[in-house]
Design an enzyme around this catalytic site. Structure first.
Site, PDB file in Angstrom:
ATOM      1  CE  LYS A 114      18.464 157.809 -21.222  1.00  0.00           C
ATOM      2  NZ  LYS A 114      17.945 157.035 -22.352  1.00  0.00           N
TER       3      LYS A 114
ATOM      4  CB  CYS B 213      19.668 161.161 -24.373  1.00  0.00           C
ATOM      5  SG  CYS B 213      19.438 159.460 -24.899  1.00  0.00           S
TER       6      CYS B 213
END
Length: 421
Positions: A216, A270
């Site tokens: 990720k 993010c």
């Protein structure tokens, strides 16, 4: 072993849609959150966030008795932790990840976990966070065994499965996207795959917990580096009097070139955050990733300086006016187009900075929200029509669909997205 009851800890932009998807498959889901307002809203069959189609799914799940929200963790067969991972020192050169929310989530479920349960960390985390979570649980439940000590025979299974969804498309992408499953043992991974197969149609790809965590971070760091190239290119082109959007369009005609579009910075929970998890763990090695972060973090100030120059230009052309007479309009506050999410938004931060230094009125135009957050009192939320007529200096920050359908034609326009140029 089947999963009859699933608990989701954290009912935000990821946790609530995930809970709703399990509930839509007629699984009993217990959602846990520390926010009383969020709990109350969900139990009324409504949602406290904006996400297409989610309201209908939550309403059906609550009405049919498959989804219930609460403030306290309750026994379940699987626990998914989807809580924030902020920084301890966000103002330092290299911010340090803060795992406090993950630790508190671990402490909340520790009293109710039992032999055979599965615990999955979905929160985007620095490498090693899943192992740390397992250690915290082991310290609190010495009567149970965990993978770090008992391997495949552990009483509790632990895995990491990062979310990989796009705001505005979360419901669809939760179902269709591939999932990276990183168990602390092979059994942990297999059980996590079994759980996600409840609704995931994409492929569940198995790896270990550390690699899943890094996957990720790598995805978002790659995007951050690519955006930094585009943002740096926009600054260079401005200095050389070149239209950066025309330049990128021409360069992208090469079959192996795909340059992204520049903007006012990088926002969201993010891309603007995850690269720091890599840099903080390996500061000497993460040179390109660190540089990209600095380039993108510096872009908002460059935009602010352009606004200051536009105000000066306007005053020079209108000598009868003072700075207090100049109205500045900022178009867009969200961190990306067509959503209401203001978290880590460079557009919001730029607008607030302008309001702080500018003596005149500053208008914000954000079609996806009805009111500004309570702690903002130096911006005025207005409609596009009002702003376009009242403002002297115009700053486009977010390329919302509604903005693309309109146009501002002014010599005092700063267009950070290239849609009104």
């Amino acid at each position: 072993m089947s999963f009859n009851t699933i608990s989701v800890i954290g009912l935000g932009y990821i946790g609530l849609p995930t809970a709703a998807m399990f509930a839509s498959r007629r699984k009993k889901v217990i959602g846990v959150d520390v926010n009383q307002h969020a709990v109350d809203i969900i139990n009324q069959g409504q949602i406290h966030i904006v996400e297409p189609d989610l309201d209908m799914i939550v309403h059906a799940a609550v009405t049919e008795g498959y989804l219930r929200a609460t403030l306290e963790a309750e026994p379940a067969d699987a626990f998914l932790i989807a809580v924030p991972t902020p920084f301890k020192n966000s103002e330092s050169e290299i911010p340090e990840p803060d795992l406090t929310y993950i630790k508190k989530a671990s402490e909340s479920i520790a009293p109710v976990i039992k032999k055979g349960d599965l615990v999955i960390l979905e929160s985007t985390s620095p490498v090693g966070a899943t192992e740390k979570m397992s250690e915290w649980l082991a310290e609190l439940r010495t009567d149970l065994t965990f993978p770090q000590n008992s391997g495949e025979d552990s009483d509790i299974n632990i895995a990491h499965c990062p979310e990989r969804v796009l705001p505005g498309h979360v419901v669809r992408e939760l179902v269709e996207n591939d999932r990276v499953i990183g168990g602390m043992t092979a059994k942990c991974s297999a059980r996590a795959v079994e759980l996600y197969r409840t609704f995931v149609q994409g492929e569940c790809v198995i790896t270990n917990a550390r690699t899943a965590e890094m996957a990720k971070l790598t995805e978002n760091s790659c995007r951050d580096v690519q955006i930094a190239f585009a943002n740096e290119l926009s600054i260079i082109c401005d200095k050389l009097d070149i239209d950066v959007w025309e330049l990128i369009s021409l360069a992208n005609r090469h079959p192996r070139i795909n340059i992204l579009q520049p903007g006012p910075g990088v926002g969201g929970h993010c891309i603007a955050v995850d690269p720091w998890f890599i840099v903080s763990n390996t500061p000497e090695e993460a040179q390109i990733i660190h540089t990209a972060r600095k380039v993108n973090d510096a872009k908002p100030q460059w935009v602010i300086n352009k606004v200051k120059l536009a105000i000066v230009d306007f005053l020079q052309s209108n000598p009868s006016k003072t700075a207090k007479d100049v109205v500045v309009a900022c178009y867009g506050l969200a961190f990306k187009p067509d959503i209401d999410d203001l978290r880590e938004s460079p557009a919001l931060n730029i607008s607030l900075s302008i309001a702080d230094f500018h003596a005149g009125k500053v208008i914000a135009v954000e079609p996806n929200i009805d009111a500004l957050p309570n702690n903002i009192d130096n911006l005025q939320l207005k409609s596009f029509d009002v702003a376009s007529h009242e403002a002297d200096v115009h700053l486009l920050l977010v390329d919302h669909k509604t903005f693309k359908e309109s146009k501002i034609d002014s010599p005092y326009l700063i267009d950070t997205k290239g849609i009104w140029k």
